[in-house]
Scaffold this motif. Structure first.
Motif, short mmCIF file in Angstrom:
data_model
loop_
_atom_site.label_atom_id
_atom_site.label_comp_id
_atom_site.label_asym_id
_atom_site.label_seq_id
_atom_site.Cartn_x
_atom_site.Cartn_y
_atom_site.Cartn_z
N HIS A 147 34.25 13.58 78.29
CA HIS A 147 34.92 12.48 78.99
C HIS A 147 33.99 11.30 79.21
N GLN A 148 32.77 11.57 79.64
CA GLN A 148 31.85 10.47 79.90
C GLN A 148 31.56 9.68 78.62
N ARG A 149 31.37 10.38 77.54
CA ARG A 149 31.09 9.71 76.27
C ARG A 149 32.25 8.80 75.85
N ALA B 37 35.27 12.68 83.86
CA ALA B 37 33.92 13.23 83.76
C ALA B 37 33.39 13.65 85.12
N TYR B 38 33.62 12.82 86.11
CA TYR B 38 33.15 13.10 87.47
C TYR B 38 33.82 14.36 88.03
N SER C 253 25.71 11.62 89.67
CA SER C 253 25.42 10.33 90.29
C SER C 253 25.55 9.20 89.27
N SER C 254 25.05 9.43 88.06
CA SER C 254 25.13 8.38 87.04
C SER C 254 26.57 8.12 86.61
N ILE C 255 27.38 9.17 86.58
CA ILE C 255 28.80 9.00 86.25
C ILE C 255 29.49 8.20 87.35
N LYS C 256 29.18 8.54 88.60
CA LYS C 256 29.77 7.83 89.73
C LYS C 256 29.44 6.33 89.67
N LYS C 257 28.24 6.02 89.20
CA LYS C 257 27.81 4.62 89.07
C LYS C 257 28.31 3.99 87.76
#
Length: 175
Positions: free
Chosen positions: A54-56, A63-64, A100-104
């Motif tokens: 999902h993130q990609r 993703a989160y 955390s990086s996904i949230k940002k």
């Protein structure tokens, strides 16, 4: 020592980065056990791969949610996780940093699970060579098939199986 499905999961996870295939492999392995005896550890690992998929694709919300759920499950299954040849402390640190990086809404970067068991690492490298997959590589962000696999894959076998089960169910009702 480790299930072949787990080794194959790691090969795809760290090789061609086919997270969809990671999901398929471990889900099939997970379903080999009867429903009441299925191990949640596999669900947690599946969810890591799904989160990265999902993130990609820039679906940060999906993703989160997936990664948050994976962390929760893996924390609950810490004892089983510790038997899978990973450095669990490093793993949880990596997963929480990624959350955390996904949230940002930071861009996707390949994630490397911290394999601590040399035997597992050797098995993965050997299997990777057998499958002609470059071990320990970054995602090829130009490979649209892997990035969008859920929409591009051939589902004819799944459709045929569902149709067969539907007919079987209807026949059972008639009996």
């Amino acid at each position: 020592m480790y299930p072949q499905a787990y080794i194959d999961y790691l090969v795809h996870f760290h090789g061609d980065r086919d997270y969809f295939e990671c999901h398929e492999i471990l889900e099939e392995h997970w379903k080999e056990d009867e429903a009441k005896k299925r191990k949640r550890i596999w669900v947690g690992l599946i969810q890591i791969a799904v989160s990265l998929y999902h993130q990609r694709r820039k679906n940060n919300r999906g993703a989160y949610r997936m990664l948050k759920s994976a962390i929760f499950i893996l924390e609950q299954e810490h004892e089983d996780l510790s038997k899978l040849g990973l450095d669990t402390d490093a793993l949880f640190l990596l997963l929480k940093e990624r959350l955390s990086s996904i949230k940002k809404e930071q861009p996707y970067e390949s994630l490397f699970l911290p394999i601590s068991d040399q035997h597992l690492l050797t098995s993965c490298m050997h299997r990777s060579k057998q499958k002609n997959i470059l071990w320990w590589s970054n995602s090829d962000l130009t490979n649209t098939f892997i990035i969008n696999r859920h929409t591009l894959r051939d589902r004819s076998d799944v459709v045929a199986e569902r149709q067969m089960k539907l007919v079987e169910k209807q026949n059972n009702r008639l009996c």
